[in-house]
Design a protein around this motif. Sequence first.
Motif, PDB file in Angstrom:
ATOM      1  N   CYS A 178       6.572  -2.546  14.278  1.00 16.13           N
ATOM      2  CA  CYS A 178       8.093  -2.705  14.398  1.00 16.13           C
ATOM      3  C   CYS A 178       8.507  -2.443  15.692  1.00 16.13           C
ATOM      4  N   TYR A 188       9.751  -7.432  13.201  1.00 18.15           N
ATOM      5  CA  TYR A 188      10.412  -6.493  12.715  1.00 18.15           C
ATOM      6  C   TYR A 188       9.849  -6.274  11.128  1.00 18.15           C
ATOM      7  N   CYS A 189       9.678  -4.963  10.915  1.00 17.48           N
ATOM      8  CA  CYS A 189       9.282  -4.945   9.673  1.00 17.48           C
ATOM      9  C   CYS A 189      10.482  -4.866   8.584  1.00 17.48           C
ATOM     10  N   PRO A 190      10.155  -4.966   7.358  1.00 18.24           N
ATOM     11  CA  PRO A 190      11.039  -5.447   5.974  1.00 18.24           C
ATOM     12  C   PRO A 190      12.465  -4.567   6.292  1.00 18.24           C
ATOM     13  N   ALA A 245       3.751  -9.724   4.875  1.00 17.10           N
ATOM     14  CA  ALA A 245       4.830  -9.834   3.974  1.00 17.10           C
ATOM     15  C   ALA A 245       6.158  -9.062   4.186  1.00 17.10           C
ATOM     16  N   GLY A 246       7.188 -10.157   4.320  1.00 14.56           N
ATOM     17  CA  GLY A 246       8.657  -9.286   4.501  1.00 14.56           C
ATOM     18  C   GLY A 246       8.835  -9.111   5.955  1.00 14.56           C
ATOM     19  N   TRP A 247       8.035  -9.234   6.914  1.00 14.49           N
ATOM     20  CA  TRP A 247       8.089  -9.024   8.231  1.00 14.49           C
ATOM     21  C   TRP A 247       8.810 -10.280   8.827  1.00 14.49           C
ATOM     22  N   THR A 248       9.517 -10.244  10.041  1.00 14.99           N
ATOM     23  CA  THR A 248      10.164 -11.334  10.595  1.00 14.99           C
ATOM     24  C   THR A 248       9.696 -11.103  12.202  1.00 14.99           C
ATOM     25  N   ALA A 253      14.538  -6.151   9.436  1.00 12.14           N
ATOM     26  CA  ALA A 253      14.403  -7.654   9.402  1.00 12.14           C
ATOM     27  C   ALA A 253      15.352  -8.400  10.024  1.00 12.14           C
TER      28      ALA A 253
END
Length: 163
Positions: free
Chosen positions: A18, A62-64, A50-53, A67
């Motif tokens: 992140c 960026y971590c969830p 999963a969930g990362w952007t 995000a």
Amino acid sequence: MSIHLSRGGTLRRVVLSCDVAGCPVQVEPPATEAWRNDTDARLWAREHAAGWTSDPGRQTDYCPGHATFSAVPASGDTPPRPTATVRDPSGNPLNRDEYTQRLRELLVADDMAVEQAPLLTVAQATVLARLLDELAGVYRGESLGALARELSALLDSRRRDGV
């Protein structure tokens, strides 16, 4: 994001980190065969986290929990700009505009207090004013930069007036 070769050199690992300052979250999607190039490796890792952007323009991930920092703002909105060190009680960085507002409120509250003797020497005030000028240059066009510029000018004027 980083790319590592595993022992033997046939499998490559991709580690997403992140990019919010101070966030320790990392994810390592399963290793796979060698990709054609590093761009393919990064694309594959981002698709399997999963969930990362990510923000391709700034090349950040960026971590969830963070995000929202990669979200494209609506027309006319300012994108979120996290502080580097200031955190809320949950440990998330504050938006710099929100932080600036808190600092301005602190200054207004202090103006209402009884005036006290100066806390800085002339040299300390000069150095502080120059540091604020540098901060204003880094955050040019932002509310945090404007506040830094105002405080620098205030320190300079008080120093010249002998206050």
